[in-house]
Design a protein around this motif. Structure first.
Motif, short mmCIF file in Angstrom:
data_model
loop_
_atom_site.label_atom_id
_atom_site.label_comp_id
_atom_site.label_asym_id
_atom_site.label_seq_id
_atom_site.Cartn_x
_atom_site.Cartn_y
_atom_site.Cartn_z
N LYS A 132 -13.19 5.26 -1.05
CA LYS A 132 -11.93 5.91 -0.20
C LYS A 132 -11.09 4.69 -0.18
CE LYS A 132 -13.85 9.56 2.58
NZ LYS A 132 -13.86 9.83 4.27
N SER A 134 -7.54 3.04 2.12
CA SER A 134 -6.68 3.38 2.82
C SER A 134 -5.09 2.37 3.00
CB SER A 134 -7.21 3.31 4.45
OG SER A 134 -8.27 4.29 4.58
N THR A 139 -5.14 7.92 3.59
CA THR A 139 -6.22 7.53 3.07
C THR A 139 -6.46 8.31 1.84
OG1 THR A 139 -7.36 7.02 5.08
CG2 THR A 139 -8.66 7.52 3.34
#
Length: 228
Positions: A132, A134, A139
């Motif tokens: 992931k 952000s 995100t």
């Protein structure tokens, strides 16, 4: 190595058999269905890729794709004699990953199938660890193929995610429509600018605005870049 499974959905028996025989020679395991109802039953075998005719009696290819898209992650390649730009856009809106015009060469079809399957293999390898990233209120979940805004999934389709991911991870870089098309489709065919324009419009709509600014900027006469 286990053979990849392909599902051919077409109401014309001659086309089904022609494709089946050719693709089996190419090393695939091939399932066939003459209707959406038969195709539903074939999904139990979890095909790796679906070749789907647009024009079928009863539930046509576009409607069937929309119905199964949330449950089936396999790439869907539409086969159609409809050449209008609007028809291609409908195919991508329905959840298709590619739109191949009839008549087509078997070599081109094989190349497109290979390109989509390679991309799926790369995705599977990427799922080994959660990834992931952000930036601001967004995100990007590379593992789940989704973008969250303030923690909420904005609901991008697979194709929309690929385009947004490309721009997001290359903030500030301008991509032409042709470059975006080739990157997300995995096949260096003739770019369809109208399809990319429509996808960008839908991505922008789902992203909304953040702090009074757009996330994707149009660079007139050139293409698009991420500025959010």
């Amino acid at each position: 190595m286990q053979k990849k499974k392909l599902l051919i959905v077409d109401d014309e028996a001659e086309i089904r058999m022609l494709l089946k025989e050719y693709l089996e020679l190419e090393g695939y395991r091939v399932l066939t269905a003459a209707s959406a109802k038969e195709a539903d039953r074939a999904l139990v075998d979890a095909p790796d890729l679906i070749l789907l005719d647009v024009s079928m009696p009863g539930t046509d290819g576009l409607l069937w794709c929309e119905q199964i898209r949330n449950q089936v992650q396999a790439p869907v390649l539409f086969l159609s004699a409809r050449t209008e730009e609007e028809d291609r856009i409908k195919g991508f809106r329905a959840g298709g990953d590619d739109y191949i015009l009839k008549p087509f060469s078997m070599e081109e079809l094989s190349a497109r199938i290979e390109a989509h399957l390679r991309r799926e293999d790369r995705k599977e390898r990427g799922k080994q660890g959660e990834r992931k990233y952000s930036r601001g209120d967004l995100t990007v979940d590379f593992t789940g193929y989704r973008i969250l805004k303030n923690g909420r999934d904005i609901g991008l389709t697979k194709m929309e995610f690929r385009i947004a991911e490309l721009l997001f991870t290359n903030k500030g870089q301008v991509f032409t429509k042709e470059h975006i098309y080739e990157k997300v489709r995995g096949f260096d065919g003739e770019a369809d600018a109208a399809v990319i324009t429509e996808h960008i419009r839908r991505i922008r709509s789902k992203l909304g605005t953040g702090k009074g600014q757009e996330y994707i900027e149009t660079v007139w006469g050139v293409g698009y870049r991420w500025i959010g």
